[in-house]
Design a protein around this motif. Structure first.
Motif, PDB file in Angstrom:
ATOM      1  N   GLU A  97       0.831  -1.210   0.000  1.00 28.26           N
ATOM      2  CA  GLU A  97       0.000   0.000   0.000  1.00 28.26           C
ATOM      3  C   GLU A  97       0.863   1.256   0.000  1.00 28.26           C
ATOM      4  O   GLU A  97       0.483   2.276  -0.584  1.00 28.26           O
ATOM      5  CB  GLU A  97      -0.934  -0.021   1.205  1.00 28.26           C
ATOM      6  N   THR A 101       0.649   4.134  -2.893  1.00 26.19           N
ATOM      7  CA  THR A 101       0.459   5.548  -2.570  1.00 26.19           C
ATOM      8  C   THR A 101       1.507   6.413  -3.262  1.00 26.19           C
ATOM      9  O   THR A 101       1.216   7.527  -3.699  1.00 26.19           O
ATOM     10  CB  THR A 101       0.538   5.744  -1.044  1.00 26.19           C
ATOM     11  N   SER A 301       2.219  15.017  -1.255  1.00 27.93           N
ATOM     12  CA  SER A 301       2.513  13.801  -2.022  1.00 27.93           C
ATOM     13  C   SER A 301       3.682  13.967  -2.977  1.00 27.93           C
ATOM     14  O   SER A 301       4.216  12.974  -3.491  1.00 27.93           O
ATOM     15  CB  SER A 301       1.277  13.350  -2.797  1.00 27.93           C
ATOM     16  N   GLN A 325      -0.248  13.194   6.786  1.00 27.12           N
ATOM     17  CA  GLN A 325      -1.463  12.560   6.258  1.00 27.12           C
ATOM     18  C   GLN A 325      -2.297  12.056   7.430  1.00 27.12           C
ATOM     19  O   GLN A 325      -1.779  11.441   8.360  1.00 27.12           O
ATOM     20  CB  GLN A 325      -1.082  11.406   5.335  1.00 27.12           C
TER      21      GLN A 325
END
Length: 725
Positions: A97, A101, A301, A325
């Motif tokens: 994951e 991302t 990001s 986040q």
């Protein structure tokens, strides 16, 4: 014997999966960081090869081959892969994951990589300008395209609000999309202002470390020219053939900063943030990966951008909580910037007028070097503070008479004012004057905010909304009245007071579309009076030379919060908002409305400044055993019943023996015990030493995953939580 691929698959499982290489491909030719298509259950997934093994722990007959190799060369570099593996370990999040991302959406599919070249617009054949209205934005765009195809980047630089005009012309078939071969943008260079002595000292100190890792705090008061330091450093990095990554906390800051970088720097500058389309983000990420992008400018990001020619990383407004986040992979982009800078062997600059206490503690411990910028360039001076005591005072829609007088005088001088209210909507509460009923969210047990323009009651916690009742549902009386004041109500009040002066509101409701912040700020002429109303979106980064008055309508909420970080954040907010005033030659003034003018925090901040207050807060944190002198991990749980939450957290608290140096506090209700119909609770793990906490957490988490009770609740672990909600 055939080598085995270890693949990270984007599923919520903390393990890698073994696969045979695709048919006809030697595993030795598949490098870590390459994407592969793999069978997973009844579906196919895009995984990332992390390693190759001589043999698997699975029986040979149970191994399946990967379906396809998507990348002949690894898409994720060795450095980025290692940094993301660190991220997965530190935040205890499945590596599959984490890697998903880090990739833009366009690279999470088996489709071919997007077309190379800059997205651009051109005229559709031989069309004539008489088909567009003279003086319109469409006419301005048409005139630009008449000189030939223009890339999106060129249009951003020449005509910031071109996208709506482009949509209009495309609907009419007057323009079409194309792509231009990659080349540096032509530009008219704007010569930089001379650096101040402090700025030059900062630039010299950082450039002396080029080629090696060195963390710096650029501690500059608001308006001291931190951006000029970033630009001077970036210019030197680009001259050496390197890349620069610049992180900013808000999308709204990107267009203004992007213009300044493009006016001053050679080469290609790309942006990365969530307002771009999937294709635009993918192209920018690939441009960074292929070394085409000299400067990558983006929000949180963007820290995942590949940097094959890395020279410098900058984190602007490093104290801002938006770098952490708050759901899913709960990572800190600021902290990852430090990890990546160390891995890449480049300096990292953390810039702020109000550094976080964690960063100041690192400076005090000798881990970071502080570079001060203590004055504003030229004739600009710091604003003067005025504290308005609201006790016993009659207010006009939340505004004190002294503040109204000050705003009137500001408008009479032809200057601009900013009224800050960190609460969206018209009013935070709609109440019945007769029986005391108030509109509340049935799923959160919190008041609904009245948004008058939309004629809706909205929950700012879960997003639920409903129509505004005409009568009280409890007593059927029509005496419903708004309580409190939000940005929408402030806009109405000030528009009534100053009907001939533009009043511009900037909050989440008014800035949903692309380029909205720039469009709204463009309504204020630089030499004319005007009033800005907004939330924390206006607290940082924006430079308005004619803005001389800042008013913070309510500061009291931050004085009595249960969050131990509330004092730090209130001081940062006051200093950052105040810093918008008096940034040019005209003197500035700041007005604070409060019922507690003698509160020690406000008194010390106004008299002695942020550095003094931060030093006192650090002493308090040390005595209380709180970050940065302790390290936390927060286990959150929510379920449809309180009993399920309590059972899970009680089990978690007694699941393993606590090692020396680690304490478990709780279980306890969350500060907001119910949200979106779910009951919520939490358990806090605390340790004096980071190492002790990270020895404890993996085994604790592994045991939690095995418990049947864990499947009856929704739970997550937040390492280094920035809020306790």
């Amino acid at each position: 014997m055939t080598a085995i691929l270890q693949v990270a698959v984007p599923v919520p499982l903390p393990q890698l999966f073994d696969y045979l290489p695709p048919a006809g491909i030697d595993a030795a030719t598949i490098a870590p960081g390459s994407r592969v298509v793999v069978p997973f259950g009844r579906s196919r997934r895009i995984g990332i090869v992390v390693d190759t093994l001589a043999q698997s722990s699975l029986a040979p007959g149970r191994l399946k081959p990967a379906s396809a190799l998507l990348d002949p060369q690894p898409l994720i570099s060795a450095e980025l892969l290692a940094s993301l593996q660190w991220l997965a370990r530190y935040y205890l999040h499945p590596l599959g994951e984490v890697l998903e991302t880090a990739l833009p959406a366009g690279l999470r599919t088996p489709r071919a990589l997007p077309q190379r070249g800059e997205p651009a617009l051109m005229l559709s054949g031989s069309v004539h300008s008489d088909r567009v209205r003279v003086g319109s934005a469409s006419a301005a765009l048409f005139a630009l395209l008449a000189h030939g195809a223009q890339s999106f980047a060129m249009l951003d630089a020449a005509l910031p609000n071109w996208r709506r005009a482009a949509a209009n012309l495309r609907r009419r078939g007057l323009i079409t999309a194309t792509r231009l071969t990659t080349a540096a943008l032509p530009r008219v260079r704007i010569d930089p202002p001379p650096l101040t002595t402090e700025q030059q000292l900062a630039v010299s100190a950082i450039t002396a470390t080029f080629g090696g890792f060195a963390p710096f705090l650029l501690d500059g008061i608001t308006g001291s020219g931190k951006t000029e330091v970033y630009l001077a450093l970036a210019e030197q990095v680009l001259e050496r053939g390197g890349q620069v990554l610049v992180l900013v906390p808000e999308i709204g800051l990107t267009p203004q900063l992007l213009r300044r970088f493009r006016e001053r720097l050679p080469g290609r500058i790309h942006v990365l943030h969530s307002n771009l389309t999937d294709n635009e983000r993918t192209l920018a990420w690939l441009a960074a990966a292929q070394g085409e992008a000299g400067v990558i400018l983006g929000t949180r990001s963007a820290i995942f951008a590949p940097l094959p020619r890395a020279g410098l990383i900058v984190v602007d407004e490093e104290h801002d909580t938006s770098y952490k986040q708050q759901d899913g992979l709960r990572y800190s982009a600021r902290d990852l910037a430090l990890v990546r800078a160390k891995a890449l062997g480049v300096p990292v600059v953390l810039g702020s007028a109000t550094p976080s206490l964690e960063t100041l503690a690192n400076v005090a411990g000798g881990r970071y070097r502080r570079l001060p910028l203590g004055s504003r360039p030229g004739a600009a001076r710091m604003p003067e503070f005025h504290c308005v005591d609201l006790r016993g005072k009659r207010l006009d829609d939340g505004l004190a008479p002294e503040l109204i007088t000050a705003v009137c005088a500001c408008m009479a001088r032809g200057e601009q004012a900013l009224l800050f209210r960190n609460r969206r909507g018209y009013a935070p509460v709609l109440m019945c004057h007769d029986c005391g009923w108030h509109a509340a969210c049935a799923r959160c047990d919190k008041p609904l905010t009245w948004h008058r323009g939309a004629a809706r009651l909205r929950c700012h916690h879960c997003g639920a909304e409903q129509r505004v009742p005409s009568h009280c549902p409890q007593c059927n009386n029509a005496a419903l009245a708004p309580q409190g004041i939000g940005t929408e109500r402030l806009e109405q009040v000030l528009t009534g007071m100053f009907p001939d002066i533009p009043v511009v509101r900037i909050d989440r409701e008014t800035t949903r579309r692309k380029d909205a912040v720039d469009d709204l700020l463009g309504q204020l002429a630089p030499d004319r009076p005007g009033i800005l109303i907004g939330t924390q979106m206006l607290a940082k980064g924006h430079d308005l030379p004619n803005l001389t008055l800042v008013a913070i309508v309510g500061v009291d909420e931050g004085l009595f919060s249960v969050d131990f970080r509330a004092s730090e954040r209130l001081c940062q907010l006051i200093v950052q908002v105040s810093g918008r005033a008096g940034r040019a030659r005209k003197p500035g003034a700041v007005w604070l409305q409060t019922h507690h003018p003698d509160h020690p925090l406000l008194r010390d901040l106004i008299r002695h400044g942020y550095a003094r207050v931060a030093a006192e807060l650090l002493k308090e944190r040390r005595l209380a055993g709180l970050p940065p002198y302790a390290h936390l991990a927060l286990l959150r749980a929510e379920a449809k019943t309180q009993a399920a939450v309590d059972e899970f957290l009680a089990l978690a608290a007694g699941l393993v023996e606590q090692p020396m140096g680690v304490s478990l506090l709780g279980p306890m209700p969350a500060p907001m015990p119910r949200r979106a119909g779910m009951f919520r609770g939490q358990l806090l793990a605390s340790a004096d030493e980071r190492a002790a906490l990270h020895v404890f957490l993996p085994s604790w988490l592994a045991r939690l995953r095995e418990c049947p009770q864990a499947r009856r609740v929704r739970w997550s672990l937040d390492v280094d939580p920035q809020d306790l909600y």
